[in-house]
Design a protein around this motif. Structure first.
Motif: not given
Length: 226
Positions: A91-106
């Motif tokens: 139940r604790r506070p949570l943060r998570y993430g990532a850096s992404i690069r995605l093209a329109a045809d992907q």
């Protein structure tokens, strides 16, 4: 004087950044090592020749996943850390993430950036990118109630540019941020708890069919539980 010093220490402690539970930069000789120092090293699970490759990003590296495939058998791969309770926020506070690069045809109907657990079994937290518009979303599922709670971004990220994505759970608020700006929110139960014995994975659920394969480039994947 002692009271003043004690107060200053409390303020500094409250404002100090929390250490990350896990972080993957994909730099250095050990590409899949946990840069947080907590030992949550990744291992690939793959099928049909699924593999990642490293690409340059700035002075470091990022991971490119298999490109779109429209005829089976398709290459599939996910990167997994060994199951551990350290990556269960409860139940604790949570943060998570990532850096992404995605093209329109992907883009596809569903691509998983990171997740721990499944929505239909054992609870979950997840960051995904869905639909042709490539709109990212954050998902939480309680370990007792199967209802899916999702904060969906009002902007897409499938423009072949780098974007920093972040999910934040604090109390009853779940927020998704794109490049540091809040782009979507959802209300979650105050007692929602994510706790399961399933592995933490990046780039897909696994290597099986319909694994929600990520098809772009990933970097700086992290989780912070406080």
């Amino acid at each position: 004087m002692r009271a003043l010093v004690a107060t200053m220490l409390v303020v500094l402690a409250a404002g100090a950044p929390q250490p990350e539970t896990v972080r993957y930069t994909f730099d250095g000789a050990a590409t899949l090592a946990d840069a947080s120092g907590h030992g949550h090293t990744l291992s690939p699970v793959s099928r049909n020749g699924g593999a990642f490759r490293t690409v340059k990003r700035g002075g470091g590296k990022a991971l490119a996943f298999p490109p779109p495939c429209h005829k089976e058998p398709c290459p599939r791969i996910a990167l997994r850390a060994v199951t551990t309770t350290e990556l269960n926020p409860g139940r604790r506070p949570l943060r998570y993430g990532a850096s992404i690069r995605l093209a329109a045809d992907q883009t596809t109907k569903g691509e998983n950036v990171l997740q721990k657990g499944y929505s239909k079994r054992g609870s979950q937290y997840k960051l995904q990118i869905d639909g042709l518009a490539g709109r990212p979303s954050c998902v939480l599922v309680d370990d007792r109630r199967p209802e899916i709670h999702a904060a969906i971004s009002n902007v897409g990220v499938a423009d072949d540019r780098w974007h920093a994505l972040e999910c934040r759970r604090s109390g009853v608020r779940l927020t998704i941020l794109v490049d540091g700006v809040a782009r979507g929110r959802a209300t979650v139960p105050a007692d929602l708890s994510v706790s399961n014995r399933l592995p933490f994975s990046i780039g897909g659920k696994g290597s099986y069919t319909d694994n929600d394969q990520f098809q772009g480039i990933l970097d700086d994947v992290w989780v912070q539980i406080s």
